[in-house]
Design an enzyme around this catalytic site. Structure first.
Site, PDB file in Angstrom:
ATOM      1  N   TYR A 157      46.130  43.441  41.686  1.00  0.00           N
ATOM      2  CA  TYR A 157      45.270  42.245  41.642  1.00  0.00           C
ATOM      3  C   TYR A 157      46.129  40.985  41.800  1.00  0.00           C
ATOM      4  O   TYR A 157      45.793  40.081  42.586  1.00  0.00           O
ATOM      5  CB  TYR A 157      44.477  42.196  40.338  1.00  0.00           C
ATOM      6  CG  TYR A 157      43.602  40.962  40.219  1.00  0.00           C
ATOM      7  CD1 TYR A 157      42.474  40.813  41.033  1.00  0.00           C
ATOM      8  CD2 TYR A 157      43.920  39.936  39.333  1.00  0.00           C
ATOM      9  CE1 TYR A 157      41.675  39.662  40.938  1.00  0.00           C
ATOM     10  CE2 TYR A 157      43.127  38.795  39.235  1.00  0.00           C
ATOM     11  CZ  TYR A 157      42.007  38.670  40.039  1.00  0.00           C
ATOM     12  OH  TYR A 157      41.227  37.534  39.958  1.00  0.00           O
ATOM     13  N   LYS A 161      45.995  38.059  44.744  1.00  0.00           N
ATOM     14  CA  LYS A 161      45.785  36.629  44.514  1.00  0.00           C
ATOM     15  C   LYS A 161      47.010  35.819  44.947  1.00  0.00           C
ATOM     16  O   LYS A 161      46.874  34.667  45.352  1.00  0.00           O
ATOM     17  CB  LYS A 161      45.412  36.372  43.051  1.00  0.00           C
ATOM     18  CG  LYS A 161      44.003  36.880  42.703  1.00  0.00           C
ATOM     19  CD  LYS A 161      42.906  36.145  43.508  1.00  0.00           C
ATOM     20  CE  LYS A 161      41.505  36.601  43.164  1.00  0.00           C
ATOM     21  NZ  LYS A 161      40.454  35.903  43.914  1.00  0.00           N
TER      22      LYS A 161
END
Ligand code: NDP
Ligand code: 8X3
Length: 257
Positions: A157, A161
């Site tokens: 994740y 990002k």
């Protein structure tokens, strides 16, 4: 927010959380909104609310899975001409699946996060940017503090990002001589369906993420999105990092016991 009046705003991931709140805020400001996500039923509830609360705004609703480039192209082609050209694109659709050490990352979860958070965002930008280059426009990418500070059990994740951060910065350089602005908004803890999705529907695990904290709410982020997109023509907000008071880094939070 008078500059948002009559603007056409395309929001991905509008069926809950930050995307939903953005749709409400833009409609309140007199913008027309195109709301998209995979769950049509939630979008239809939002559409009903928007029409009731902001009767002068036009609303176009449709199912869209951003991981499929063809479906992004088809969706954009189906937008009625009165809602074109798109002035503002909010690339918000995104998710985290699991909280696992790299060794234990489920390969399907990894693919879904990469396909949604990185590739889906790129597909939407690639599809809408050409028309913005002529008419002008503003792209808002929802990044995360996870895109600035990697943390244990968040490798994939966080990587997605960080990619959003890199893409946003590259894009701003590429668009420097065009009428298109690019903004990244990087929230810390926002209580939405995000943690419920992370923990595969486990409500208790999701609640615990925000225990002892007054987390941000989706409206707080929507406020920043409408702020960034309603500045005068010469003002380009590059990025904003926002925490709830009581959170100072991705992993340092002060929790009331
Ligand atoms: P939610 O889970 O409430 O909303 C996520 C939205 O993304 C939903 O509308 C979901 O709709 C949509 N979505 C997921 N996958 C797809 C897909 N393949 N195609 C289209 N839409 C999709 O979480 P948030 O509102 O919190 O998340 C919004 C963004 O904010 C994400 O990018 C997230 O990473 C980011 N963020 C969130 C933080 C938080 O603490 N909540 C902090 C920092 C950033 P559907 O399932 O119907 O497709
Ligand atoms: C969400 C922030 O740090 O909970 O993007 O992963 S975090």
């Amino acid at each position: 927010y008078h500059r948002l009046h009559g603007k056409n705003v395309f929001i991905t991931g509008a069926s809950s959380g930050i995307g939903w709140a953005c749709a409400e805020r833009f409609a309140q400001a007199g913008s027309n909104v195109i709301i998209s996500a995979r769950r049509l039923e939630q979008l239809q509830q939002l559409e009903t609310k928007l029409i009731a609360d902001s009767p002068t705004s036009l609303v176009h609703t449709g199912q869209l899975d951003v991981t499929c480039k063809e479906s992004v192209d088809t969706f954009v082609a189906s937008i009625p001409s009165k809602l074109k050209p798109i002035d503002i694109l909010v690339c918000n659709a995104g998710l985290v699946l699991g909280l696992d050490k790299l060794l234990d990352v489920n390969p399907q979860h990894m693919d879904t996060m990469i396909d949604t958070n990185i590739k889906g965002l790129v597909y939407c930008i690639q599809t809408l940017l050409p028309q913005m280059l002529q008419a002008g426009g503003h792209i808002v990418n929802i990044g995360s503090i996870a895109g600035r500070e990697p943390y244990a059990k968040g490798s994939i994740y966080c990587a997605t990002k960080h990619a959003v951060h890199a893409i946003t910065q590259s894009l701003r350089c590429e668009l420097i001589d065009t009428p298109v602005k690019v903004t990244e908004i990087c929230p810390g803890m926002v209580e939405t369906e995000f943690s419920k999705v992370r923990f595969h529907g486990d409500e208790l695990a999701a609640k615990n993420v925000y225990k002892g904290i007054d987390p941000l709410v989706a409206d707080d982020i929507a406020d920043l999105v409408v702020f960034a997109t309603s500045r005068p023509k010469h003002v380009e907000i590059a990025d904003m990092v926002v925490f709830p008071h009581g959170q100072a880094t991705a992993t340092l939070s002060h929790r009331r016991t």
